[in-house]
Design an enzyme around this catalytic site. Structure first.
Site, short mmCIF file in Angstrom:
data_model
loop_
_atom_site.label_atom_id
_atom_site.label_comp_id
_atom_site.label_asym_id
_atom_site.label_seq_id
_atom_site.Cartn_x
_atom_site.Cartn_y
_atom_site.Cartn_z
N LYS A 118 0.81 -1.22 0.00
CA LYS A 118 0.00 0.00 0.00
C LYS A 118 0.85 1.27 0.00
O LYS A 118 0.44 2.30 -0.54
CB LYS A 118 -0.96 -0.01 1.19
N GLU A 202 -2.71 7.57 7.77
CA GLU A 202 -3.44 8.39 6.80
C GLU A 202 -4.57 9.15 7.51
O GLU A 202 -4.99 8.79 8.61
CB GLU A 202 -4.09 7.51 5.73
N GLU A 277 -9.14 1.42 -6.11
CA GLU A 277 -10.06 1.85 -5.07
C GLU A 277 -9.74 3.27 -4.60
O GLU A 277 -8.58 3.61 -4.37
CB GLU A 277 -10.00 0.88 -3.90
N GLU A 295 -5.80 2.15 -3.03
CA GLU A 295 -5.03 0.96 -3.38
C GLU A 295 -5.54 0.38 -4.69
O GLU A 295 -6.58 0.81 -5.20
CB GLU A 295 -5.14 -0.10 -2.28
N ASN A 297 -6.36 -3.47 -6.49
CA ASN A 297 -6.46 -4.93 -6.39
C ASN A 297 -6.11 -5.51 -7.75
O ASN A 297 -6.80 -5.26 -8.75
CB ASN A 297 -7.87 -5.34 -5.98
#
Length: 331
Positions: A118, A202, A277, A295, A297
């Site tokens: 990430k 974050e 996302e 992120e 996928n």
């Protein structure tokens, strides 16, 4: 002529049946793999061949690269569809397939490796000019440093595992006490779940919306999006309802976020199907400047049928096209 003569599906249940359905339509023979617990499962009966890969625990069957490779050798499969979960985002498995001359129906191993972290993916997104959530782009393990970062970002903040997903290794902190406690808990959970205890910090949004963009890319430089899905209704960071298109999103915002997703995919020379996302600070509605990359996928999502329903596209078929070196139908 078939794209592949025979593919092995390194998965089970619903996603294995989904891949079998498209392969049958395209005239491609399929190999199902199964553990002891799945001996009588439907995907075993529906495939053209089935190969036993070990005892019921996933670590001894569906997660065993050795057993999956043996199944490939014994059945002569030319390609592997990983489905989702299990080995679908395992770069080392992908590299082993490459060495054996077997096609992985998914992105290159380097893309999986970079986007699986990430922190690394956040750095890549920023370089591609994509808005990212305010926070660190490095792991944080020092409490004093964490306090300074959280103060700069502004509480509340989210402590997140650098590796893995599924809602594990995540804690919200609204003050310094919760920050220090949350770092310990998130790091411990990340270490036990993913073998990687790194965490980063974050900004946390109290009124978020979770938007994801379906992307597809081929080996000819074509990278496209198929619009968004919204999955804001969640429980324990797990999606409950997925819908498309996202309610209340205007066309200008849609175009901007989808273009950002395409840039992010191009930044790693992505191939195949993937989902990028984003999280939106929706306190003032859906605005492009308040939508941030989270992120990517690097696989087919569980929720992919939502996109198929609104576009009429068979995403598994397009995965197979891309993996075989064919151009995807849209530019």
């Amino acid at each position: 002529m078939a794209l592949f003569d025979k593919i092995l599906i390194a998965n089970r249940g619903e996603i294995a049946l989904r891949v079998i359905s498209t392969c049958r339509k395209l005239g491609i023979k399929t190999v199902a793999v199964y553990s002891e617990a799945d001996t009588n499962s439907l995907h075993v009966r529906e495939a053209d061949e089935a190969y036993y890969i070990g005892p019921s625990p996933a670590i001894e069957s569906y997660l065993s690269v050795k057993n999956i490779m043996e199944a490939i050798h014994q059945t002569g499969a030319q390609a592997v569809h990983p489905g989702y979960g299990f080995l679908s985002e395992n770069a080392e498995f992908c590299r082993k397939l490459e060495k054996e001359g077997v096609t992985f129906i998914g992105p290159p191993p380097e893309a999986i490796h970079k986007l699986g972290d990430k922190i690394e993916s956040k750095i890549l997104a920023r370089k591609a000019g994509v808005n990212t959530v305010p926070g660190t782009t490095e792991a944080v393990d020092d409490p004093a440093k964490a306090k300074k970062i959280a103060k700069k970002i502004g509480y509340p903040v989210m402590i997140k595992a650098a590796a893995g997903g599924g809602g594990k290794g995540m804690r919200v902190a609204r003050n310094e006490k919760q920050l220090i406690e949350g770092m310990k808990l998130a790091s411990s959970e990340a270490g036990s779940s993913f073998g990687d205890s790194r965490v980063f910090i974050e900004k946390f949004f109290d009124n978020p919306r979770h938007i994801e963009i379906q992307v597809l890319a081929d080996k000819h430089g074509n990278t496209i999006h198929l619009g968004e899905r919204e999955c804001s209704i969640q429980r324990r960071h797990q999606k409950v309802i997925e819908e498309a298109p996202a309610p209340g999103m205007d066309e200008a915002t849609r175009e901007e976020i989808c273009a950002a997703a395409v840039r992010a995919a191009k930044a790693v020379d992505y191939e195949g199907a993937g989902t990028i996302e984003f999280i939106a600070d929706a306190s003032e509605g859906l605005r492009a400047d308040r939508i941030f990359f989270m992120e990517m996928n690097t696989r087919l999502q569980v929720e992919h049928p939502v996109t198929e329903e609104i576009t009429g596209v068979d995403l598994v078929e397009w995965q197979l096209l891309a993996a075989a070196g064919e151009p995807i139908p849209l530019k």
